[in-house]
Design an enzyme around this catalytic site. Sequence first.
Site, PDB file in Angstrom:
ATOM      1  N   HIS A  98       1.547  -4.070 -15.824  1.00  0.00           N
ATOM      2  CA  HIS A  98       2.518  -3.142 -16.410  1.00  0.00           C
ATOM      3  C   HIS A  98       1.895  -2.510 -17.660  1.00  0.00           C
ATOM      4  CE1 HIS A  98       5.833  -4.287 -13.812  1.00  0.00           C
ATOM      5  NE2 HIS A  98       5.577  -5.560 -14.049  1.00  0.00           N
ATOM      6  N   HIS A 108       0.094  -3.416  -8.253  1.00  0.00           N
ATOM      7  CA  HIS A 108       0.221  -4.775  -7.722  1.00  0.00           C
ATOM      8  C   HIS A 108      -0.846  -4.969  -6.662  1.00  0.00           C
ATOM      9  CE1 HIS A 108       1.674  -6.882  -4.032  1.00  0.00           C
ATOM     10  NE2 HIS A 108       1.829  -7.874  -4.880  1.00  0.00           N
ATOM     11  N   VAL A 111      -4.029 -10.989  -2.325  1.00  0.00           N
ATOM     12  CA  VAL A 111      -4.773 -11.421  -1.137  1.00  0.00           C
ATOM     13  C   VAL A 111      -4.478 -12.903  -0.946  1.00  0.00           C
ATOM     14  CG1 VAL A 111      -6.619  -9.702  -0.997  1.00  0.00           C
ATOM     15  CG2 VAL A 111      -6.856 -11.610  -2.590  1.00  0.00           C
ATOM     16  N   HIS A 147      -5.667   6.508  -2.441  1.00  0.00           N
ATOM     17  CA  HIS A 147      -5.638   6.377  -0.982  1.00  0.00           C
ATOM     18  C   HIS A 147      -7.015   6.599  -0.361  1.00  0.00           C
ATOM     19  CE1 HIS A 147      -1.494   5.557   0.239  1.00  0.00           C
ATOM     20  NE2 HIS A 147      -1.155   6.142  -0.897  1.00  0.00           N
TER      21      HIS A 147
END
Length: 306
Positions: A98, A108, A111, A147
């Site tokens: 944050h 966030h 794994v 992305h």
Amino acid sequence: MSVPDTSAVKAFLLDLQQRICEGLEQLDGKGTFEADSWKREEGGGGTSRVLTNGKVFEQAGVNFSHVTGAAMPASATANRSELEGRSFEAMGVSLVIHPKNPFLPTTHANVRFFIAKKEGADPVWWFGGGFDLTPYYPFEEDVIEWHQNAHDLCQPFGESVYPKYKKWCDEYFFLPHRNETRGVGGLFFDDLNQDGFEKSFEFMQAVGNGFLTSYAPIVERRKDTEYGEKEREFQLYRRGRYVEFNLVYDRGTLFGLQTGGRTESILMSMPPLVRWQYAYTPEENSAEALLYTDFLKPKDWLNLDE
């Protein structure tokens, strides 16, 4: 199917936690992580590492856990009856960051590895994880870069991997009661075991290693952007969505609470400050309105469907 090497997974996860904490400290330039090791009565434990009141990060938590139990919890067996009556081992690294600056997105990553055993039967195991981005004042170039990095790390594992796990991320991080996504997504995968242990482990490592290289450039680009009280208030309001999702829908939170996990570590993802406002509506054509109209819904950011 190849035999799982749990010691190799644990070694990778501990190293990943260390590298991510070091990288975040460098980005922050002031704050340092405090380590808090804990043990679980039913078996296992972990180390929570938390940075608070840094120059860039208001709070960043990077948690490693390795827990064991005699029986799988209800959250894990609800749709998998074959897991009932099995002992389990679960390990993972989970983090939430944050930032102070509203122009810097919250992020966030997670794994994890699960294995469930039963005498006289083959073990049932799988990998899961992913990473996602939650902007308050989004910049299209940041989202596209995020992305693109996710896409590129998936490519060695097949053309269909990024679209599949990008879609899963959009679907998972969705708040039905708000009819909006939590952010702009990224990758989400679970139950990964069909290609054998080595290949599945390789993909999990690629996701874990790819997180910081995807987030760091955004931090460098936005951390010094000037902001005022209006932007801070909106950031705190939007953080409320993070709380709503984590406490109502998140499977990891539910799993941790149902297995007697360490509450402080499980709720480490909560923002340090947050606000709710009754019937909030952003001003028409404002930067705040743009978040709702253009970003909080699934979108083909890389134009792969054209």
